[in-house]
Design an enzyme around this catalytic site. Structure first.
Site, short mmCIF file in Angstrom:
data_model
loop_
_atom_site.label_atom_id
_atom_site.label_comp_id
_atom_site.label_asym_id
_atom_site.label_seq_id
_atom_site.Cartn_x
_atom_site.Cartn_y
_atom_site.Cartn_z
CG ASP A 34 -2.57 -1.07 1.08
OD1 ASP A 34 -2.75 -1.12 -0.31
OD2 ASP A 34 -2.17 -1.94 1.95
CG ASP A 179 -7.57 -2.85 -0.14
OD1 ASP A 179 -7.66 -3.69 1.16
OD2 ASP A 179 -6.18 -1.83 -1.11
C1 DX5 Z 1 -6.32 1.04 2.64
C2 DX5 Z 1 -5.52 0.27 2.03
C3 DX5 Z 1 -5.86 -1.38 1.95
C4 DX5 Z 1 -6.20 -1.79 3.77
C5 DX5 Z 1 -6.39 -3.41 3.42
O1 DX5 Z 1 -6.05 2.46 2.11
O2 DX5 Z 1 -5.59 0.28 1.03
O3 DX5 Z 1 -5.20 -2.12 1.80
O4 DX5 Z 1 -4.78 -1.00 4.28
O5 DX5 Z 1 -6.25 -2.98 5.48
P1 DX5 Z 1 -7.95 -3.64 6.64
O6 DX5 Z 1 -7.70 -5.20 5.78
O7 DX5 Z 1 -7.35 -4.25 7.77
O8 DX5 Z 1 -8.80 -3.39 5.71
ZN ZN Z 2 -4.81 -1.38 -1.17
#
Ligand code: DX5
Ligand code: ZN
Length: 218
Positions: A34, A179
């Site tokens: 990310d 996501d």
């Molecule tokens: C949000 C990110 C995600 C997120 C996923 O901006 O793109 O990839 O961190 O994390 P969880 O599964 O904790 O929602």
């Molecule tokens: Zn992400």
């Protein structure tokens, strides 16, 4: 079968190498990187994600799934090219025109990487329909991009179902990834929507047993 891409956003620095190793053993299909620039979203993870991605490349052959939440898409694609990620995803909302979207798709493809576009919860499918035949994947954000540990927004699952239907009707083989907020309470909705890859961050990283957490999702 549904594949799991583990978001390493919340991995702690001091135990990062071991965590990446353990995630491979636990059966993650991808590492989800990310990348946030402090402009497209508030947080800035550019430095740490680049370090993490390099560490992963040294210890694993599993594919990298790079999610760019950045305004400067070209600069970030270029930074990740030497790591040969499997997929590079950029945000539709970060592009200034349709021509620019196509330019980035072709640039990623030209470097033998699979191109994907992501849309935020409020962005309608209509905006990206014309790009679908050129794309390997669409990443439907199921939370507002910017941080981990948020709750999945149910309307985004409706959007995902609509996308799945549209792809089928048009004989398109574009993959769908979701996501944000994926955990054992929401995974069934995700599966019913016909998703190919689910990103999960906190629900895996905060678990005591990664293998169990990944198996439960699968
Ligand atoms: C949000 C990110 C995600 C997120 C996923 O901006 O793109 O990839 O961190 O994390 P969880 O599964 O904790 O929602
Ligand atoms: Zn992400």
């Amino acid at each position: 079968m549904l594949e799991i891409s583990t978001s390493i956003l919340t991995v702690e620095e001091k135990s990062a190498t071991k965590t990446f190793y353990d995630l491979e053993v636990a059966g993650t299909d991808y590492y989800h990187i990310d990348v946030m620039d402090g402009k497209f979203v508030e947080k800035n993870t550019e430095k740490i994600m680049y370090e993490y991605a390099n560490t992963i490349k040294q210890i694993s052959n599993l594919p990298l799934d790079v999610h760019l939440m950045v305004e400067n898409i070209k600069e970030n694609i270029d930074r990740y090219l030497p790591l040969s990620p499997s997929i590079i995803t950029f945000h539709y909302e970060a592009c200034t025109s349709d021509e620019e979207v196509i330019k980035f798709i072709n640039y990623i493809k030209g470097n033998n990487i699979k191109p994907a576009i992501s849309i935020k919860p409020a962005t309608s499918l209509e905006k990206i329909k014309k790009f679908l035949p050129m794309l390997h994947m669409v990443l439907v954000m199921t939370v507002e991009p910017g941080k981990g540990g948020q709750k999945l927004i149910p309307e985004t699952i409706e959007k995902t179902k609509e996308l799945k239907k549209y792809l089928k009707e048009n004989n398109l083989e574009t993959y769908i990834e979701v996501d944000g907020g994926v955990n054992k309470d929401t995974i069934n909705m995700v599966k019913e929507a016909g998703v190919d890859i689910a990103v999960a961050g906190s629900s895996i990283i905060s678990a005591n047993n990664y293998k169990q957490a990944i198996n439960e999702l699968k």
